[in-house]
Write a protein that holds these residues in place. Sequence first.
Motif, PDB file in Angstrom:
ATOM      1  N   ALA A  30       0.764  -1.238   0.241  1.00 39.49           N
ATOM      2  CA  ALA A  30       0.113  -0.122   0.288  1.00 39.49           C
ATOM      3  C   ALA A  30       1.104   1.442   0.043  1.00 39.49           C
ATOM      4  O   ALA A  30       0.521   2.089  -0.819  1.00 39.49           O
ATOM      5  CB  ALA A  30      -0.710   0.140   0.621  1.00 39.49           C
ATOM      6  N   PHE A  31       2.149   1.526   0.554  1.00 37.74           N
ATOM      7  CA  PHE A  31       2.716   2.625   0.977  1.00 37.74           C
ATOM      8  C   PHE A  31       4.188   2.526   0.028  1.00 37.74           C
ATOM      9  O   PHE A  31       5.270   1.896  -0.239  1.00 37.74           O
ATOM     10  CB  PHE A  31       3.473   2.146   2.208  1.00 37.74           C
ATOM     11  N   THR A  32       3.652   2.479  -2.086  1.00 36.64           N
ATOM     12  CA  THR A  32       4.256   1.964  -2.621  1.00 36.64           C
ATOM     13  C   THR A  32       5.455   3.510  -3.082  1.00 36.64           C
ATOM     14  O   THR A  32       5.325   4.722  -2.294  1.00 36.64           O
ATOM     15  CB  THR A  32       3.924   1.626  -3.824  1.00 36.64           C
ATOM     16  N   ALA A  85      -0.353   3.395  14.424  1.00 37.87           N
ATOM     17  CA  ALA A  85       0.287   3.747  15.499  1.00 37.87           C
ATOM     18  C   ALA A  85       1.989   4.403  15.189  1.00 37.87           C
ATOM     19  O   ALA A  85       2.576   5.328  16.047  1.00 37.87           O
ATOM     20  CB  ALA A  85      -0.081   2.625  16.533  1.00 37.87           C
ATOM     21  N   LEU A  86       2.269   3.281  14.435  1.00 36.54           N
ATOM     22  CA  LEU A  86       3.878   3.316  14.184  1.00 36.54           C
ATOM     23  C   LEU A  86       4.319   4.175  13.232  1.00 36.54           C
ATOM     24  O   LEU A  86       5.383   5.037  13.199  1.00 36.54           O
ATOM     25  CB  LEU A  86       4.171   1.781  13.383  1.00 36.54           C
ATOM     26  N   LEU A  87       3.388   4.682  12.292  1.00 35.78           N
ATOM     27  CA  LEU A  87       3.491   5.725  11.706  1.00 35.78           C
ATOM     28  C   LEU A  87       3.462   6.615  12.515  1.00 35.78           C
ATOM     29  O   LEU A  87       3.881   7.440  11.465  1.00 35.78           O
ATOM     30  CB  LEU A  87       2.029   5.792  10.611  1.00 35.78           C
ATOM     31  N   LEU A  88       2.770   7.040  12.797  1.00 35.25           N
ATOM     32  CA  LEU A  88       2.639   8.260  14.301  1.00 35.25           C
ATOM     33  C   LEU A  88       3.807   8.798  14.584  1.00 35.25           C
ATOM     34  O   LEU A  88       4.183   9.494  14.823  1.00 35.25           O
ATOM     35  CB  LEU A  88       1.676   8.435  14.892  1.00 35.25           C
ATOM     36  N   VAL A 133       7.227  13.348  14.330  1.00 35.03           N
ATOM     37  CA  VAL A 133       8.076  13.864  15.464  1.00 35.03           C
ATOM     38  C   VAL A 133       9.307  13.892  14.739  1.00 35.03           C
ATOM     39  O   VAL A 133      10.463  14.960  14.363  1.00 35.03           O
ATOM     40  CB  VAL A 133       8.132  12.912  17.082  1.00 35.03           C
ATOM     41  N   THR A 134      10.463  13.000  13.514  1.00 35.06           N
ATOM     42  CA  THR A 134      10.939  12.409  13.301  1.00 35.06           C
ATOM     43  C   THR A 134      11.192  13.983  12.484  1.00 35.06           C
ATOM     44  O   THR A 134      11.829  14.474  12.599  1.00 35.06           O
ATOM     45  CB  THR A 134      11.772  11.293  12.432  1.00 35.06           C
ATOM     46  N   THR A 135       9.921  13.879  11.249  1.00 39.06           N
ATOM     47  CA  THR A 135      10.253  14.520  10.024  1.00 39.06           C
ATOM     48  C   THR A 135      10.122  16.063  11.215  1.00 39.06           C
ATOM     49  O   THR A 135      11.143  16.946  10.096  1.00 39.06           O
ATOM     50  CB  THR A 135       9.256  14.494   9.740  1.00 39.06           C
ATOM     51  N   VAL A 154      22.761  17.037   7.477  1.00 34.46           N
ATOM     52  CA  VAL A 154      21.848  17.152   8.209  1.00 34.46           C
ATOM     53  C   VAL A 154      21.261  16.232   9.071  1.00 34.46           C
ATOM     54  O   VAL A 154      21.803  15.679  10.322  1.00 34.46           O
ATOM     55  CB  VAL A 154      20.367  17.910   7.639  1.00 34.46           C
ATOM     56  N   LEU A 155      20.816  15.081   7.944  1.00 36.93           N
ATOM     57  CA  LEU A 155      20.585  13.930   8.849  1.00 36.93           C
ATOM     58  C   LEU A 155      21.810  12.989   9.431  1.00 36.93           C
ATOM     59  O   LEU A 155      21.833  12.902  10.513  1.00 36.93           O
ATOM     60  CB  LEU A 155      20.112  12.864   7.965  1.00 36.93           C
ATOM     61  N   ARG A 156      22.395  13.029   8.421  1.00 33.92           N
ATOM     62  CA  ARG A 156      23.948  12.519   9.262  1.00 33.92           C
ATOM     63  C   ARG A 156      24.953  13.085  10.685  1.00 33.92           C
ATOM     64  O   ARG A 156      24.935  12.595  11.896  1.00 33.92           O
ATOM     65  CB  ARG A 156      25.476  12.708   8.476  1.00 33.92           C
ATOM     66  N   HIS A 184      24.231   2.852  18.679  1.00 31.74           N
ATOM     67  CA  HIS A 184      24.641   4.469  18.761  1.00 31.74           C
ATOM     68  C   HIS A 184      25.069   5.313  17.244  1.00 31.74           C
ATOM     69  O   HIS A 184      26.068   5.887  16.791  1.00 31.74           O
ATOM     70  CB  HIS A 184      25.715   4.819  19.649  1.00 31.74           C
ATOM     71  N   LEU A 185      23.641   6.303  16.784  1.00 30.79           N
ATOM     72  CA  LEU A 185      24.118   6.486  15.477  1.00 30.79           C
ATOM     73  C   LEU A 185      24.770   7.293  15.466  1.00 30.79           C
ATOM     74  O   LEU A 185      24.962   7.575  14.522  1.00 30.79           O
ATOM     75  CB  LEU A 185      22.033   5.893  15.037  1.00 30.79           C
ATOM     76  N   GLY A 186      24.457   8.159  16.470  1.00 28.82           N
ATOM     77  CA  GLY A 186      24.766   9.212  16.348  1.00 28.82           C
ATOM     78  C   GLY A 186      26.518   9.236  16.440  1.00 28.82           C
ATOM     79  O   GLY A 186      27.184  10.041  15.559  1.00 28.82           O
ATOM     80  N   PHE A 236      15.577  -1.049   7.978  1.00 27.26           N
ATOM     81  CA  PHE A 236      15.670   0.095   7.449  1.00 27.26           C
ATOM     82  C   PHE A 236      13.991   1.266   7.266  1.00 27.26           C
ATOM     83  O   PHE A 236      14.022   0.587   7.039  1.00 27.26           O
ATOM     84  CB  PHE A 236      16.493   0.415   6.011  1.00 27.26           C
ATOM     85  N   CYS A 237      14.510   2.208   7.689  1.00 21.79           N
ATOM     86  CA  CYS A 237      13.563   3.559   7.609  1.00 21.79           C
ATOM     87  C   CYS A 237      12.560   2.682   6.202  1.00 21.79           C
ATOM     88  O   CYS A 237      12.622   3.345   5.391  1.00 21.79           O
ATOM     89  CB  CYS A 237      13.684   4.510   8.194  1.00 21.79           C
ATOM     90  N   PHE A 238      10.823   2.724   6.357  1.00 26.17           N
ATOM     91  CA  PHE A 238      10.374   2.020   6.302  1.00 26.17           C
ATOM     92  C   PHE A 238       9.356   3.664   5.448  1.00 26.17           C
ATOM     93  O   PHE A 238       9.123   3.696   3.677  1.00 26.17           O
ATOM     94  CB  PHE A 238       8.869   1.715   6.499  1.00 26.17           C
ATOM     95  N   GLY A 239       9.429   5.801   5.611  1.00 24.67           N
ATOM     96  CA  GLY A 239       9.599   6.622   5.333  1.00 24.67           C
ATOM     97  C   GLY A 239      10.318   7.489   5.331  1.00 24.67           C
ATOM     98  O   GLY A 239      10.405   8.293   5.093  1.00 24.67           O
ATOM     99  N   ALA A 240      11.658   6.636   5.333  1.00 25.84           N
ATOM    100  CA  ALA A 240      12.375   7.395   4.694  1.00 25.84           C
ATOM    101  C   ALA A 240      12.597   8.575   3.252  1.00 25.84           C
ATOM    102  O   ALA A 240      12.424   9.738   3.227  1.00 25.84           O
ATOM    103  CB  ALA A 240      14.014   6.765   4.499  1.00 25.84           C
ATOM    104  N   PRO A 241      11.406   7.854   2.207  1.00 20.88           N
ATOM    105  CA  PRO A 241      11.799   8.425   0.878  1.00 20.88           C
ATOM    106  C   PRO A 241      10.408   9.688   1.609  1.00 20.88           C
ATOM    107  O   PRO A 241      10.541  11.304   0.637  1.00 20.88           O
ATOM    108  CB  PRO A 241      11.204   8.146   0.121  1.00 20.88           C
ATOM    109  N   LEU A 242       9.820   9.667   2.121  1.00 15.87           N
ATOM    110  CA  LEU A 242       8.359  10.243   2.360  1.00 15.87           C
ATOM    111  C   LEU A 242       9.238  11.678   3.252  1.00 15.87           C
ATOM    112  O   LEU A 242       8.635  12.617   3.214  1.00 15.87           O
ATOM    113  CB  LEU A 242       7.567   9.690   2.803  1.00 15.87           C
ATOM    114  N   ALA A 243       9.802  11.208   4.537  1.00 17.01           N
ATOM    115  CA  ALA A 243      11.089  12.390   5.309  1.00 17.01           C
ATOM    116  C   ALA A 243      11.465  13.521   3.973  1.00 17.01           C
ATOM    117  O   ALA A 243      11.835  14.788   4.253  1.00 17.01           O
ATOM    118  CB  ALA A 243      11.174  11.301   6.299  1.00 17.01           C
TER     119      ALA A 243
END
Length: 402
Positions: free
Chosen positions: A96-98, A234-237, A242-244, A279-281, A313-315, A348-355
């Motif tokens: 659904a989220f192509t 809920a996961l989408l929310l 907040v991440t975006t 900025v993300l890095r 620790h991604l940071g 790996f983030c499912f919403g990265a393209p949207l963000a």
Amino acid sequence: MTSKQLKGPVVLLEDMPDRWQRLRQAGPVRYEESQGVWQVLDYANVAAVLADPATYSSDLSSLAPTQEDFETFRQGNFVGMDPPEHRRLRALVSQAFTPRVVQGLAPRIEALCAQLLDAVADRDRFDLVDALAYPLPIIVIAELLGVPPEEHRLFQEWASVLFGGDLLGESPDMADLERALEAIAPTIREMNGYVLGHIRNRRAHPGDDLTSQLIAAEVDGVRLEDQQIVGFVALLLVAGHVTTTALLGNAVVTFDRYSGTDAALRADPDRLPLAIEEVLRWLPPFPELGRRVTRPVVLGGHELPADTLVMVHLGAANRDPARFEAPEVFDVTRHPNPHLTFGHGIHFCFGAPLARLEARIALRMLQERFRSVAVPSYEDVTYQNPAAIVAVRQLPVEVVRP
Ligand code: HEM
């Protein structure tokens, strides 16, 4: 880019990269006595942990406090699942989220950004979070799900309760987490009821929204159950809002903070996507991810017993000189930029393209509408609790119109 002299107190966001750098220098893998967790701080080991879900599970339920209402959300919430369940649910939702669905949102995101910025058209000073960074991603998610505009406000209210971050201390322990879960339980119940109602409505009257598509999606003859769809919403929310918001605020702060960035991006707008990656890095909104060790394993020369908590620790990994040239430099032309801010491996983030799409459209529109967007005083900037998310909470900006 050189750094501007700061006017106000030491800016928390600015402290984070140095803090992560110091952490990483403490060694690639270390045991944090006070929290009873293993910290993984270098790029290679962080990537190795995230690439091995059999040894490092995302299901932390046995290590975390439980709460009845929260448990209902765990269904469908595949970020906390391991294969094969994770694969099945992610595959269902991916139908659904192509990428086409995401790309198709571009005109709507443009219109929303324009509408939100029109609302502050008569002001030279406004709060960038209130005006744009906070409402944009939540309205996008609500619209995507087919929630009617008059009910978007509900999503905004839930999001502020769930992610205010005020419920946690700076180094939360189990008792803090339990208290926080109790405090958000009524909101979770309300959201659960609302989303279930919305799903039932869409079952009876399908539309062309994500909810209707999630109802219809099928893998190996199996469909999503209502409660799984609620969990995914809920996961989408949690994951998508907040991440975006954080990314937009962090971009405006870093572009302001590193003098020359704004001018460089205006001179060559095609650089914006690379600047967003930097900025993300530089400021990953969720700098740490948790994993549970499923069997005794050796990592970075240490023996990790089963059932311990590992925080990757991604940071810190994003500042590893073994992977990034001059990692301590904020460089908007950095390419390639294999930061780990969206995670790595099967989760790996499912919403990265949207963000990325939202950030590109919003930041470009800020540049087109205003000759400059500056943070006049860092005294007035407030921050989220970094234990919850690395982001500004309020970001008063001053704009100059053409
Ligand atoms: C997963 C970060 C935006 C949906 C993740 C993970 C990270 C992350 C680090 C991996 C978690 C793990 O491995 O435990 C971010 C950042 C974002 C962002 C930094 C913005 C700058 C979004 C958006 C959406 C979204 C806009 C959706 C609308 C998801 C989902 C997952 C996820 C569904 C779970 C994927 C899985 O478990 O397979 N995100 N995210 N994210 N993200 Fe994002």
